[in-house]
Design a protein around this motif. Structure first.
Motif, mmCIF file in Angstrom:
data_model
loop_
_atom_site.group_PDB
_atom_site.id
_atom_site.type_symbol
_atom_site.label_atom_id
_atom_site.label_comp_id
_atom_site.label_asym_id
_atom_site.label_seq_id
_atom_site.Cartn_x
_atom_site.Cartn_y
_atom_site.Cartn_z
ATOM 1 N N GLY A 142 0.810 -1.211 0.000
ATOM 2 C CA GLY A 142 0.000 0.000 0.000
ATOM 3 C C GLY A 142 0.841 1.257 0.000
ATOM 4 O O GLY A 142 0.488 2.255 -0.652
ATOM 5 N N VAL A 143 1.961 1.245 0.724
ATOM 6 C CA VAL A 143 2.848 2.407 0.755
ATOM 7 C C VAL A 143 3.441 2.679 -0.631
ATOM 8 O O VAL A 143 3.556 3.832 -1.053
ATOM 9 N N VAL A 144 3.804 1.620 -1.342
ATOM 10 C CA VAL A 144 4.321 1.805 -2.709
ATOM 11 C C VAL A 144 3.257 2.424 -3.605
ATOM 12 O O VAL A 144 3.518 3.369 -4.355
ATOM 13 N N GLY A 145 2.035 1.914 -3.509
ATOM 14 C CA GLY A 145 0.945 2.488 -4.299
ATOM 15 C C GLY A 145 0.661 3.925 -3.933
ATOM 16 O O GLY A 145 0.381 4.773 -4.796
ATOM 17 N N LEU A 146 0.739 4.227 -2.638
ATOM 18 C CA LEU A 146 0.549 5.601 -2.172
ATOM 19 C C LEU A 146 1.592 6.529 -2.780
ATOM 20 O O LEU A 146 1.262 7.611 -3.279
ATOM 21 N N ALA A 147 2.842 6.113 -2.742
ATOM 22 C CA ALA A 147 3.925 6.955 -3.270
ATOM 23 C C ALA A 147 3.750 7.224 -4.757
ATOM 24 O O ALA A 147 3.900 8.361 -5.224
ATOM 25 N N LYS A 148 3.450 6.191 -5.506
ATOM 26 C CA LYS A 148 3.294 6.371 -6.954
ATOM 27 C C LYS A 148 2.104 7.268 -7.274
ATOM 28 O O LYS A 148 2.166 8.117 -8.176
ATOM 29 N N SER A 149 1.036 7.107 -6.536
ATOM 30 C CA SER A 149 -0.152 7.927 -6.774
ATOM 31 C C SER A 149 0.084 9.382 -6.393
ATOM 32 O O SER A 149 -0.286 10.306 -7.141
ATOM 33 N N LEU A 150 0.716 9.607 -5.238
ATOM 34 C CA LEU A 150 0.990 10.984 -4.827
ATOM 35 C C LEU A 150 2.039 11.639 -5.722
ATOM 36 O O LEU A 150 2.023 12.870 -5.900
ATOM 37 N N LEU A 175 2.133 11.451 -8.856
ATOM 38 C CA LEU A 175 1.354 12.025 -9.956
ATOM 39 C C LEU A 175 0.544 13.235 -9.481
ATOM 40 O O LEU A 175 0.503 14.273 -10.144
ATOM 41 N N ALA A 176 -0.074 13.086 -8.317
ATOM 42 C CA ALA A 176 -0.955 14.151 -7.828
ATOM 43 C C ALA A 176 -0.192 15.416 -7.455
ATOM 44 O O ALA A 176 -0.708 16.532 -7.637
ATOM 45 N N LEU A 177 1.024 15.267 -6.930
ATOM 46 C CA LEU A 177 1.761 16.418 -6.407
ATOM 47 C C LEU A 177 2.825 16.949 -7.362
ATOM 48 O O LEU A 177 3.459 17.968 -7.072
ATOM 49 N N ALA A 178 3.006 16.295 -8.494
ATOM 50 C CA ALA A 178 4.003 16.768 -9.457
ATOM 51 C C ALA A 178 3.764 18.218 -9.905
ATOM 52 O O ALA A 178 4.729 18.987 -10.028
ATOM 53 N N PRO A 179 2.516 18.659 -10.134
ATOM 54 C CA PRO A 179 2.315 20.059 -10.521
ATOM 55 C C PRO A 179 2.780 21.065 -9.463
ATOM 56 O O PRO A 179 3.020 22.233 -9.785
ATOM 57 N N ASP A 180 2.924 20.607 -8.220
ATOM 58 C CA ASP A 180 3.387 21.484 -7.148
ATOM 59 C C ASP A 180 4.892 21.356 -6.909
ATOM 60 O O ASP A 180 5.416 21.890 -5.932
ATOM 61 N N ASN A 181 5.570 20.623 -7.798
ATOM 62 C CA ASN A 181 7.016 20.402 -7.661
ATOM 63 C C ASN A 181 7.353 19.661 -6.370
ATOM 64 O O ASN A 181 8.400 19.878 -5.764
ATOM 65 N N ALA A 192 16.189 12.736 -1.394
ATOM 66 C CA ALA A 192 15.802 14.029 -0.830
ATOM 67 C C ALA A 192 16.549 15.198 -1.459
ATOM 68 O O ALA A 192 16.100 16.342 -1.366
ATOM 69 N N SER A 193 17.669 14.907 -2.108
ATOM 70 C CA SER A 193 18.559 15.959 -2.593
ATOM 71 C C SER A 193 18.232 16.371 -4.029
ATOM 72 O O SER A 193 17.479 15.698 -4.744
ATOM 73 N N ASP A 194 18.859 17.457 -4.457
ATOM 74 C CA ASP A 194 18.680 17.919 -5.828
ATOM 75 C C ASP A 194 19.309 16.979 -6.843
ATOM 76 O O ASP A 194 19.042 17.097 -8.046
ATOM 77 N N GLU A 195 20.148 16.065 -6.391
ATOM 78 C CA GLU A 195 20.711 15.064 -7.298
ATOM 79 C C GLU A 195 19.611 14.172 -7.882
ATOM 80 O O GLU A 195 19.795 13.563 -8.937
ATOM 81 N N ALA A 196 18.484 14.091 -7.186
ATOM 82 C CA ALA A 196 17.339 13.309 -7.658
ATOM 83 C C ALA A 196 16.201 14.228 -8.093
ATOM 84 O O ALA A 196 15.025 13.863 -7.984
ATOM 85 N N SER A 197 16.541 15.394 -8.618
ATOM 86 C CA SER A 197 15.532 16.418 -8.924
ATOM 87 C C SER A 197 14.530 15.990 -9.995
ATOM 88 O O SER A 197 13.447 16.572 -10.079
ATOM 89 N N PHE A 198 14.865 14.990 -10.815
ATOM 90 C CA PHE A 198 13.934 14.528 -11.847
ATOM 91 C C PHE A 198 13.478 13.095 -11.569
ATOM 92 O O PHE A 198 13.054 12.372 -12.463
ATOM 93 N N VAL A 199 13.541 12.720 -10.289
ATOM 94 C CA VAL A 199 13.145 11.370 -9.879
ATOM 95 C C VAL A 199 11.909 11.473 -9.007
ATOM 96 O O VAL A 199 11.944 12.065 -7.921
ATOM 97 N N THR A 200 10.802 10.905 -9.468
ATOM 98 C CA THR A 200 9.587 10.852 -8.664
ATOM 99 C C THR A 200 8.788 9.613 -9.059
ATOM 100 O O THR A 200 8.867 9.130 -10.191
#
Length: 254
Positions: free
Chosen positions: A158-166, A168-174, A233-241
């Motif tokens: 469930g946590v994995v599904g939560l992360a993947k869903s959020l 998508l939902a929070l990407a417009p907010d960076n 958490a770092s900017d090294e993963a700035s395009f990872v979500t």
């Protein structure tokens, strides 16, 4: 320093993987609100890393009041939030045939409900600061089934599904949302998985069987999980979500 000036919140922060994460966040320049159920362990954390870098918050994250209230306290103390590592969890019951519903509910509340509530509480504050990074802790048991821990596995899927869903939902907010999936890690909690019966011989046998299935041939070290979280958490993963990152020595590569 990779997190210079960042405001970070870590749950289950006073021992094991969470503690290793606090150490890395502080080393990399973050101000950290450390949330844990153990006040004495939080005091030890502050004594080691300094009250100028660590804000200790004692809370029971298996309750809605604790899960929400601790995030509110953290945001108020830090003046905002850029990073949340929602790390709290527990093994939970081993059997569905003799299921203790009270223990079951507590495991669900701590493993997934606290993550849901924490993310919901922190997201508006990250949005106000122009973005952020949320990292959840799942497990290899959130990627493959666990014969020893079916309730834990169900919650961590469930946590994995939560992360993947959020993600998508929070990407417009960076706001980037990812999840780290450790294998069996060398912390005191490992006995909650391998030694449920209290028999040391059984615990040793279970651990040996798990290690034998790990291509790199050992348990995960807490710092290795913390290093993965630091990167996410770092900017090294700035395009990872939306990523579920195994830290498992190749266990899930089979």
């Amino acid at each position: 320093m990779r997190l210079q000036g960042r405001l970070a919140i870590v749950t289950a922060a006073a021992s094991g993987m969470g503690r290793a994460g606090v150490e890395r966040f502080v080393r990399e320049g973050a101000q950290v609100a450390a949330i844990d159920i153990d006040p004495a362990a939080l005091d030890a954390l502050v004594a080691e890393f300094g009250a100028d870098r660590i804000t200790p918050i004692a809370a029971d994250l298996s309750t809605p009041e604790g899960a929400r209230g601790s995030i509110d306290q953290a945001v108020a103390a830090l003046g905002g939030a850029d990073i949340l590592w929602a790390h709290a969890g527990m093994p939970g019951p081993a059997s569905v045939e003799t299921l203790d519903l009270v223990a079951y509910q507590k495991a669900i509340d701590l493993n997934i409900t606290s993550a849901v509530l924490g993310a919901g509480q922190v997201a508006p504050h990250m949005r106000a600061r122009g973005g952020g990074a949320i990292i959840f802790t799942s497990s290899i048991s959130g990627l493959v089934g666990s014969m020893m821990s079916p309730i834990y596995s169900a919650a961590k899927w469930g946590v994995v599904g939560l992360a993947k869903s959020l993600a998508l939902a929070l990407a417009p907010d960076n706001i980037r949302v990812n999840v780290v999936c450790p294998g069996l890690t060398d912390t005191p909690m490992k006995l909650g998985f391998t030694g449920r019966s209290g028999d040391p011989a059984e615990a040793a046998a279970n651990e040996a069987r798990i290690v034998a299935a790990v291509p790199l041939g050992r348990l995960v070290k807490p710092g290795e999980v913390a290093d993965a979280v630091l990167w996410l958490a770092s900017d090294e993963a700035s395009f990872v979500t939306g990523v579920a990152l195994p830290v498992d020595g190749g266990f899930t590569a089979r």
